[in-house]
Design a protein around this motif. Sequence first.
Motif, PDB file in Angstrom:
ATOM      1  N   GLY A  25      17.262  17.287   9.952  1.00  0.00           N
ATOM      2  CA  GLY A  25      17.125  17.340  11.591  1.00  0.00           C
ATOM      3  C   GLY A  25      18.573  17.819  12.243  1.00  0.00           C
ATOM      4  N   ALA A  26      19.545  17.438  11.411  1.00  0.00           N
ATOM      5  CA  ALA A  26      20.850  18.036  11.869  1.00  0.00           C
ATOM      6  C   ALA A  26      21.058  19.845  11.493  1.00  0.00           C
ATOM      7  CB  ALA A  26      21.910  17.561  10.885  1.00  0.00           C
ATOM      8  N   GLY A  27      20.370  20.160  10.387  1.00  0.00           N
ATOM      9  CA  GLY A  27      20.600  21.607  10.272  1.00  0.00           C
ATOM     10  C   GLY A  27      19.596  22.169  11.222  1.00  0.00           C
ATOM     11  N   LEU A  28      18.395  21.932  11.494  1.00  0.00           N
ATOM     12  CA  LEU A  28      17.608  22.284  12.762  1.00  0.00           C
ATOM     13  C   LEU A  28      18.318  22.416  13.896  1.00  0.00           C
ATOM     14  CD1 LEU A  28      14.268  20.867  11.545  1.00  0.00           C
ATOM     15  CD2 LEU A  28      14.894  23.290  11.766  1.00  0.00           C
ATOM     16  N   MET A  29      19.182  21.323  14.124  1.00  0.00           N
ATOM     17  CA  MET A  29      19.694  21.200  15.691  1.00  0.00           C
ATOM     18  C   MET A  29      20.844  22.372  15.609  1.00  0.00           C
ATOM     19  SD  MET A  29      20.026  20.141  18.561  1.00  0.00           S
ATOM     20  CE  MET A  29      18.702  18.536  18.424  1.00  0.00           C
ATOM     21  N   ILE A  30      21.570  22.740  14.645  1.00  0.00           N
ATOM     22  CA  ILE A  30      22.582  23.561  14.711  1.00  0.00           C
ATOM     23  C   ILE A  30      22.218  24.882  14.771  1.00  0.00           C
ATOM     24  CG2 ILE A  30      24.303  24.524  13.215  1.00  0.00           C
ATOM     25  CD1 ILE A  30      24.971  22.073  12.124  1.00  0.00           C
ATOM     26  N   LEU A  31      20.984  25.142  14.106  1.00  0.00           N
ATOM     27  CA  LEU A  31      20.287  26.463  14.369  1.00  0.00           C
ATOM     28  C   LEU A  31      19.777  26.550  15.890  1.00  0.00           C
ATOM     29  CD1 LEU A  31      18.237  26.879  11.131  1.00  0.00           C
ATOM     30  CD2 LEU A  31      20.117  28.470  11.980  1.00  0.00           C
ATOM     31  N   SER A  32      19.333  25.695  16.223  1.00  0.00           N
ATOM     32  CA  SER A  32      18.856  25.543  17.802  1.00  0.00           C
ATOM     33  C   SER A  32      19.998  25.938  18.598  1.00  0.00           C
ATOM     34  CB  SER A  32      18.162  24.315  18.184  1.00  0.00           C
ATOM     35  OG  SER A  32      17.688  24.287  19.411  1.00  0.00           O
ATOM     36  N   MET A  33      20.926  25.218  18.545  1.00  0.00           N
ATOM     37  CA  MET A  33      22.156  25.558  19.276  1.00  0.00           C
ATOM     38  C   MET A  33      22.688  26.868  19.364  1.00  0.00           C
ATOM     39  SD  MET A  33      22.493  22.830  21.210  1.00  0.00           S
ATOM     40  CE  MET A  33      20.672  22.590  21.012  1.00  0.00           C
ATOM     41  N   MET A  34      22.802  27.219  18.126  1.00  0.00           N
ATOM     42  CA  MET A  34      23.107  28.663  17.808  1.00  0.00           C
ATOM     43  C   MET A  34      22.058  29.838  18.671  1.00  0.00           C
ATOM     44  SD  MET A  34      24.306  28.885  14.016  1.00  0.00           S
ATOM     45  CE  MET A  34      24.603  30.717  14.075  1.00  0.00           C
ATOM     46  N   GLY A  35      20.833  29.470  18.553  1.00  0.00           N
ATOM     47  CA  GLY A  35      19.871  30.340  19.215  1.00  0.00           C
ATOM     48  C   GLY A  35      20.045  30.209  20.699  1.00  0.00           C
ATOM     49  N   PHE A  36      19.999  28.860  21.148  1.00  0.00           N
ATOM     50  CA  PHE A  36      20.316  28.784  22.668  1.00  0.00           C
ATOM     51  C   PHE A  36      21.351  29.376  23.177  1.00  0.00           C
ATOM     52  CE2 PHE A  36      17.211  25.100  22.400  1.00  0.00           C
ATOM     53  CZ  PHE A  36      16.278  25.717  22.994  1.00  0.00           C
ATOM     54  N   THR A  37      22.593  29.402  22.467  1.00  0.00           N
ATOM     55  CA  THR A  37      23.733  29.776  23.007  1.00  0.00           C
ATOM     56  C   THR A  37      23.861  31.360  23.056  1.00  0.00           C
ATOM     57  OG1 THR A  37      24.689  27.659  22.181  1.00  0.00           O
ATOM     58  CG2 THR A  37      26.497  29.366  22.823  1.00  0.00           C
ATOM     59  N   CYS A  38      23.354  31.961  21.927  1.00  0.00           N
ATOM     60  CA  CYS A  38      23.377  33.407  22.021  1.00  0.00           C
ATOM     61  C   CYS A  38      22.664  33.971  23.228  1.00  0.00           C
ATOM     62  CB  CYS A  38      22.901  33.781  20.617  1.00  0.00           C
ATOM     63  SG  CYS A  38      23.986  33.466  19.407  1.00  0.00           S
ATOM     64  N   ASN A  39      21.443  33.358  23.528  1.00  0.00           N
ATOM     65  CA  ASN A  39      20.443  33.709  24.472  1.00  0.00           C
ATOM     66  C   ASN A  39      21.294  33.544  25.595  1.00  0.00           C
ATOM     67  OD1 ASN A  39      17.719  33.848  25.946  1.00  0.00           O
ATOM     68  ND2 ASN A  39      18.650  31.781  26.413  1.00  0.00           N
ATOM     69  N   ASP A  40      21.772  32.318  25.805  1.00  0.00           N
ATOM     70  CA  ASP A  40      22.715  32.375  27.262  1.00  0.00           C
ATOM     71  C   ASP A  40      23.522  33.416  27.498  1.00  0.00           C
ATOM     72  OD1 ASP A  40      21.085  29.772  27.419  1.00  0.00           O
ATOM     73  OD2 ASP A  40      22.936  28.610  26.747  1.00  0.00           O
ATOM     74  N   ALA A  41      24.132  33.680  26.524  1.00  0.00           N
ATOM     75  CA  ALA A  41      25.370  34.865  26.661  1.00  0.00           C
ATOM     76  C   ALA A  41      24.517  36.067  26.984  1.00  0.00           C
ATOM     77  CB  ALA A  41      25.893  34.983  25.618  1.00  0.00           C
ATOM     78  N   ILE A  42      23.465  36.454  26.594  1.00  0.00           N
ATOM     79  CA  ILE A  42      22.533  37.677  26.841  1.00  0.00           C
ATOM     80  C   ILE A  42      22.178  37.723  28.095  1.00  0.00           C
ATOM     81  CG2 ILE A  42      20.363  38.918  26.152  1.00  0.00           C
ATOM     82  CD1 ILE A  42      21.158  38.220  23.104  1.00  0.00           C
ATOM     83  N   ILE A  43      21.669  36.294  28.715  1.00  0.00           N
ATOM     84  CA  ILE A  43      20.971  36.144  29.830  1.00  0.00           C
ATOM     85  C   ILE A  43      22.083  36.712  30.953  1.00  0.00           C
ATOM     86  CG2 ILE A  43      19.901  34.638  31.373  1.00  0.00           C
ATOM     87  CD1 ILE A  43      18.043  36.022  29.300  1.00  0.00           C
ATOM     88  N   LYS A  44      23.329  35.831  30.719  1.00  0.00           N
ATOM     89  CA  LYS A  44      24.268  36.090  31.409  1.00  0.00           C
ATOM     90  C   LYS A  44      25.038  37.108  31.831  1.00  0.00           C
ATOM     91  CE  LYS A  44      28.893  34.289  32.635  1.00  0.00           C
ATOM     92  NZ  LYS A  44      28.828  33.416  33.840  1.00  0.00           N
ATOM     93  N   PHE A  45      24.745  38.056  30.708  1.00  0.00           N
ATOM     94  CA  PHE A  45      25.163  39.502  30.761  1.00  0.00           C
ATOM     95  C   PHE A  45      24.025  40.379  31.507  1.00  0.00           C
ATOM     96  CE2 PHE A  45      25.375  43.822  28.831  1.00  0.00           C
ATOM     97  CZ  PHE A  45      26.735  44.175  29.408  1.00  0.00           C
ATOM     98  N   VAL A  46      23.036  40.186  31.348  1.00  0.00           N
ATOM     99  CA  VAL A  46      21.703  40.905  31.865  1.00  0.00           C
ATOM    100  C   VAL A  46      21.587  40.657  33.283  1.00  0.00           C
ATOM    101  CG1 VAL A  46      19.421  41.554  31.664  1.00  0.00           C
ATOM    102  CG2 VAL A  46      20.468  41.312  29.477  1.00  0.00           C
TER     103      VAL A  46
END
Length: 307
Positions: A25-46
């Motif tokens: 569960g911890a490993g999945l959560m870290i991957l999830s946070m990386m995915g969400f945060t990278c997406n946030d940066a792209i959306i903020k830019f676009v």
Amino acid sequence: MSPIRRVRPASVTPEPLQPGDNLRGAGLMILSMMGFTCNDAIIKFVTQDLPLYQVMTLRGLSVMMFLVFVTRAQGGLRLRLPADARWPMVLRLLGEVGSTLLFLNALTRMAIADLTAVMQSLPLVVMLGAALFFNETLGWRRLSAVGVGLLGVLVILRPGSGTFGIWALVALGAMLMVALRDLSTRRFRRDVTSGTIAFYAAVTVTVTGFVLSMGQGWVMPGPGQIALILVGAGFLTVGYVCGVAAMRVGEISAVTPFRYTSLLIAIVIGFVLFGDFPDMWTWIGAALVVGAGIYTIWREAKLGRRR
């Protein structure tokens, strides 16, 4: 009602904890946070050049397409829900749509690290919710850690300063809606796949974005913007699937502290892409929040060895 009190709704029957579930569960959560945060940066830019709800709609369509391919490995989408999963799905979708709208609007107006710092109170709220509704006991030590983490959030926000404004309150509202989403996820049985839950979320958010975009108007995106939206959708798909799976593997109080990794990721991305660097108070507050999360992980491991 005390968060230490052992309370469980009669309709909730969680799956027995298996060896290694907390680590997975911890490993999945870290991957999830990386995915969400990278997406946030792209959306903020676009969204500097495209309307927010248009981007939300295009991203949602892309996520739905990706989820169809991802869920093939799970045997395909099974959209028919068991009767006992329908109300949890309604609550989860309410949290999903509410948190998406509030978060994205705050994202376009706040530094990504500041917004992520506000969201760091989420694991604390989810842990308290888990104690209230899912029989996960929190002793005084972990409750003290929750208090320290909340103090850290206050240090980051500094009520009365320029950081604490209307958009910080919007971000707090988004956090509460995410807590509703995550706690509702816990009510699903494991035969309702993570991909199915994520697909329902993507459809609902996409339809909501399309309806709202009618009032904003559309702008023809360029090839680079389309590519960025597709990449963002890929990151969001990882965040969706891993986030749903993480909340269903292991105990919530053990898994949710790993959400704090999103703060570190956001600080790096904010500095590299947008030139935003946290001030001293943000670093101090972040240290308190992350320290509280690390303590809860250590405490959970210690309690686990006693069982």
